[in-house]
Design a protein around this motif. Structure first.
Motif, PDB file in Angstrom:
ATOM      1  N   ARG A  96       0.839  -1.203   0.000  1.00 32.39           N
ATOM      2  CA  ARG A  96       0.000   0.000   0.000  1.00 32.39           C
ATOM      3  C   ARG A  96       0.872   1.250   0.000  1.00 32.39           C
ATOM      4  N   GLY A  99       2.439   1.582  -3.443  1.00 33.10           N
ATOM      5  CA  GLY A  99       1.514   1.494  -4.566  1.00 33.10           C
ATOM      6  C   GLY A  99       1.693   0.260  -5.426  1.00 33.10           C
ATOM      7  N   LYS A 101       0.801  -3.421  -6.660  1.00 35.70           N
ATOM      8  CA  LYS A 101      -0.420  -4.225  -6.743  1.00 35.70           C
ATOM      9  C   LYS A 101      -0.148  -5.686  -7.105  1.00 35.70           C
TER      10      LYS A 101
END
Length: 179
Positions: A96, A99, A101
């Motif tokens: 998180r 960033g 994923k």
């Protein structure tokens, strides 16, 4: 190594990565059919992290996973994680923060489950909550076809119904052997 065939399978994985879908992918097939090559190529294309389990003790398996993740998240492998819940929780918070994923690929997942029978239920909770809210894409794979199918297709398994994609990888078609 040249990447051959697997257009359909790669297409399924690519669609998930391109739409930034959070969730779980499951892939299985007998040994030497190209699971690792497919998943490593997918990780390479999307800045993912690939790690493969072996028959080591649970604590060693977590160390291997943490070391693989430290390539994406410096310092991640410098911590001793007492259990999978703490490792996955930290993974969520670090991902998180930067960033990231995914994808995160846990290859030979059945070896992880052999070392820690509670891992599927820990993964269920993590996939349903933290990984979902953080948008993480995670793939599990293995050559123990019976175990992999049972982990995601058996309605009594904690991971049942959670895979966005779940499919077997068949041997490469004969036409590609010359390549």
């Amino acid at each position: 190594m040249k990447f051959l065939d697997r257009h359909d399978e790669m297409g399924r994985l690519e669609r998930l990565a391109e739409r930034r879908a959070a969730g779980l992918v499951a892939l299985w097939g007998r040994r030497r059919v190209g699971k690792t090559r497919l998943l490593a190529e997918w990780c390479h294309r999307h800045g993912g992290v690939y790690t493969v389990a072996d028959r080591s003790a649970e604590v060693v398996q977590r160390r291997y996973c943490a070391e693989a993740l430290s390539g994406k998240m410096p310092g991640f492998g410098e911590v001793e994680y007492p259990d999978w819940r703490s490792l996955l929780g930290r993974l969520s918070s670090e991902a998180r923060a930067i960033g990231w994923k995914g994808p995160l690929v846990l290859d030979e997942f059945p070896h992880l489950v052999d070392a820690c029978v509670s891992l599927p239920s820990v993964m269920q909770n993590w996939v349903d909550h933290e990984a979902a809210s953080d948008g993480l894409l995670v793939a599990i794979a293995g050559s123990s076809q019976h175990m992999m199918q049972g982990l995601v297709l058996n309605d009594s398994s904690p991971l049942y119904g959670r895979a966005l994609e779940a499919f077997p990888l068949r041997p490469i078609q004969a036409g590609w052997i010359g390549e």
